[in-house]
Each structure stands twice: as C-alpha cells, then as structure tokens.
Design an enzyme around this catalytic site. Structure first.
Site, PDB file in Angstrom:
ATOM      1  CB  SER A 179      31.365 -78.046 -45.533  1.00 42.96           C
ATOM      2  OG  SER A 179      30.266 -78.901 -46.045  1.00 42.96           O
ATOM      3  CG  HIS A 182      26.300 -75.537 -47.118  1.00 40.09           C
ATOM      4  ND1 HIS A 182      26.492 -76.754 -45.931  1.00 40.09           N
ATOM      5  CD2 HIS A 182      27.615 -75.660 -47.447  1.00 40.09           C
ATOM      6  CE1 HIS A 182      27.520 -77.739 -45.822  1.00 40.09           C
ATOM      7  NE2 HIS A 182      28.239 -77.626 -46.806  1.00 40.09           N
TER       8      HIS A 182
END
Ligand code: NAG
Ligand code: NAG
Ligand code: NAG
Length: 406
Positions: free
Chosen positions: A175, A380
């Site tokens: 990320s 995610h």
C-alpha cells in the site's frame, strides 16, 4: 454523501473514546499478549532472532528498523539475499509479523532463506523521534508520504546495504509502502540501482478510482484543512494511545456487536473481507494498528483523489509557488523508475483498484507485469492479514524473487 461519511467518522471516533464496554468473555491469553507486545518482543516470542537498528534521515528523523537475520529452522548464515519490507498507512513493522509463523510474510521470507529488514516510517510507534523536534510539536508532523519516500526509504536502504555488504536488495512494499517507493524511485532515480526488484502488494499511486470511504470523505475538504484538522487532529492522525488501547483491548472481543465496532474503525479506510480475516486475530491487529501517521498523509491521498493525478503535496498556490516554483504541485515522473516492478493486485481492493493499478502499469516503464489475486472478494488488508495470503500471493511472489537470486 461525502459529508455524511465525515459525520459518521466523527461520531464513531467520539463513540469509541466515550463508551466503555468491558471484556465480558476471556480471550486466549496469547492473543491478548500479542496485542501488546512490540515487534521485537513478538518476533522473539515466536523463536526467531531479531535485531533493532536505528537510522537517521537527512532531515534528522530517527527511525527504528527491525531485522530477522535468519529463520528459526533455516539458520544457515551463508550469504543470504536481503529483502526490505515497507508497511502501509497507519501501520508499522509489526504488520509483517502479526500473523503467526507460517502466515506472517516476514517469517515466511526468513524461513525461505532471506535476511529480512522491516522499515518504520517517520511518525509511527517506532519512529516517533527527531534529533531536535518534539513529537508534541506541529513542526514534527509537517510531512506526508512524500517525505517518507524522499528521506526515510533512502536512509533505510543505504543503512541496510552498508550493514550487509550486498550491492542490491529486494523491496516489498504494501500500500503506502509502494506509494513511497514511487516517490523515491522517481525523485531520486539513483536508488533504482540499489533494488533488485520491487514487489508491490496492493500498489497505490493513482487513486482516482478509490473506494475507501475515509479517503473519499476527506477529499472535498483538502482545501479546508482546518475542518480536517479539527476532526483528525492537526498533527498525528487519530493518535495511537487513544484508539489503540480502547479498540484493541476492550472492543474487539469475539462478540457480534463489539466485533462490528472494531471492524468499522479499522476497515473504514480499507473495507474488509470476512472470509479471509481471522476474527480471533482481530485484537492483535488492532493492538498494533493504527500505529501513527500524520494527518497530512491522508490529506495527500485525498488531494490525489481530487486531482486524479500522482503529484506532490498541494500546499495552496502561494506556498506551491515558493516551494515548487509553480502554482500547482509537480507530478512524480514515473518514467524515471527503472527497477523491475511486479504489481500484485486484487479485484475487490478498495484502495488499489484494478483501474488505478492499470494506470501505474502503463506509466511505470519497468513494470514487468500485474498479478491478480485469484479470489474475487480479496481486499486491501488481506494482502498482509489474510488466512490464505501465503497460497494466494506469497508463494507466487517468492517464485518471482527467486529468479533474481540466481
Ligand atoms: C471502564 O471499565 C473499567 C473496568 O470495567 C472500570 O474500572 C472503569 O471505571 C470504567 N470507566 C468508566 C468511565 O466507566
Ligand atoms: C485463527 O487464529 C487462531 C489463533 O491464532 C488459530 O488458532 C486459528 O487456526 C486461525 N484460524 C484459521 C482459519 O486460520
Ligand atoms: C522523466 O524521466 C525521464 C527518464 O529519466 C526523462 O527522459 C524525462 O525527461 C522526464 N520528464 C520530466 C517531465 O522531467
């Protein structure tokens, strides 16, 4: 819609600090202990060697790195390939070892023969130090992920190379750990040659298609920082102590209502995938997350969502003129990136959406390909916490990395 979301977050934050739901069901003592141990002690608890290293950046922040020099079973000390792991937003080196040996990526890499180094970005639990600035002062927190990429990553990478004597290291970012890499590799291109290959887990650069309610909620207010500062704090975003202890220890017992509460807090940013999130491990995850970030990091993502570009921090046109010599912040030049890049992405990722990953793939000329996680609901946080992360991503990623070690 966006305004509602801000109100919702605001209410939620107030809620969690005001209420006091006590533990009504004892959880596994190991789980409670793991929720409170720091990265170093956690790694040692599970029988792995661990070292702490202190790194100074050019602009005088003091960062703490954690190293697993070899595995628990794989202890050979012959020359090992070196890998550097950089965590995501609101997180820390703990991210890689919260799931147990056999599941956590750092453990898997150590057993696979790597010398594993884990970074900590300025402002998080382990890197909340500066030679002269105090973390209680606003000047300490005047950074976004730009500075993490421009100062922190080069300092940590140079340190590792000096310490290990290797010429190049592997890079794995999750990320924001990928965002900071794009910053470094485009603004300080000489660092491309220090990286063997870059594995991007949930790559975040362009965020025009982002589905994160938190980022979307912030976006309309990025020109009215006072409002955001009021909600999220002017310096540190939702500071660790407050949310961490309350959420991790008291709210996240395995019980429907409280469980939903903490899923909301953590997953407001990223969404969640019940199938791959081990609910028993939630207290551990929340004991270490959020680990601290500056409000400007989130604001910078909000700005990118508005502009649909991958550009430096927008300070407002007067300051931009002074800092950048132009009214608008300059774009990061992704074509300056020359490190081989591998993009690992998932269909249901609320932050690194497939469309935005495609845009990166097109603009990073050294991108070798994109690799879809073969599970429709994969989101995610699953990249670091999923029950089946090893089978779904890590095995393939390690295969790719092995080809560079020959
Ligand atoms: C919160 O709960 C703890 C333990 O159950 C108790 O000691 C404390 O007084 C409570 N605090 C408030 C503000 O209710
Ligand atoms: C969830 O975590 C607990 C505690 O570590 C573990 O015992 C259990 O096997 C895990 N469940 C799955 C499905 O991995
Ligand atoms: C971006 O980087 C490439 C490769 O180094 C270079 O050729 C190009 O001129 C740069 N573009 C800008 C706008 O600086």
């Amino acid at each position: 819609m966006d305004f509602q979301c801000v109100v919702l977050i605001l209410l939620f934050v107030q809620n969690i600090t005001a209420k006091n739901i006590s533990l009504d069901r004892a959880t596994d003592p190991d789980i409670l202990e793991d929720a409170s141990l720091d990265t170093f002690s956690l790694i040692r608890k599970y029988g792995f060697p661990c070292e702490m290293h202190r790194v100074y950046t050019e602009d005088k922040y003091i960062l703490e790195m954690h190293r697993i020099p070899h595995g628990r079973d794989n202890v050979s000390t012959e020359k090992r390939p070196v890998v550097f792991l950089q965590h995501g937003l609101l997180s820390s080196s703990a991210e890689w070892v919260l799931m147990l040996p056999g599941k956590g990526l750092a453990y898997i890499l150590a057993e696979a023969g790597y010398d594993v180094w884990m970074g900590n970005a300025r402002g998080n639990t382990y890197s909340k130090h500066h030679v002269s600035l105090n973390p209680t002062s606003s000047s300490f927190w005047k950074f976004s992920w730009h500075e993490i990429g421009y100062y922190d990553l080069p300092a940590m990478i140079d340190y590792i190379i000096k310490e290990t004597g290797v010429a190049k290291i592997h890079y794995i970012g999750f990320s924001q750990g990928t965002t900071a890499f794009w910053v470094m590799a485009s603004t300080r291109p000489e660092y491309n040659d220090k990286i063997v290959a870059m594995q991007a887990l949930a790559p975040v650069g362009y965020v025009g298609k982002i589905r994160s309610p938190l980022i979307k909620a912030i976006a309309p207010f990025t020109n009215q920082m006072e409002i955001l500062f009021k909600i999220f704090g002017q310096n540190e975003l939702l500071s660790n102590g407050k949310v961490n202890e309350l959420a991790g220890q008291k709210y996240c017992v395995e019980e429907a209502i409280t469980q939903a509460l903490c899923t909301n807090l953590l997953f407001l940013l990223c969404g969640f995938n019940e199938e791959q999130l081990n609910a028993t491990m939630l207290p551990v995850v929340l004991g270490h997350t959020p680990a601290g970030a500056s409000t400007r990091q989130v604001v910078h993502f909000g700005q990118l969502y508005n502009s649909k570009k991958f550009v430096q921090f927008d300070h407002g046109w007067i300051s931009n003129r002074r800092i950048y010599g132009s009214f608008k912040p300059p774009a990061y030049n992704l074509s300056a990136i020359t490190t081989p890049v591998f993009l690992h992405y998932a269909d249901n990722d609320w932050l690194a959406t497939p469309d935005d990953v495609d845009k990166l793939l097109k603009e990073v000329k050294s991108a070798m390909g994109k690799y879809r996680v073969p599970m429709a609901k994969f989101n995610h946080l699953d990249f670091v916490f999923a029950i089946n992360a090893k089978e779904l991503i890590y095995d393939r990623m390690l295969n790719i990395m092995t080809q560079f070690n020959k």
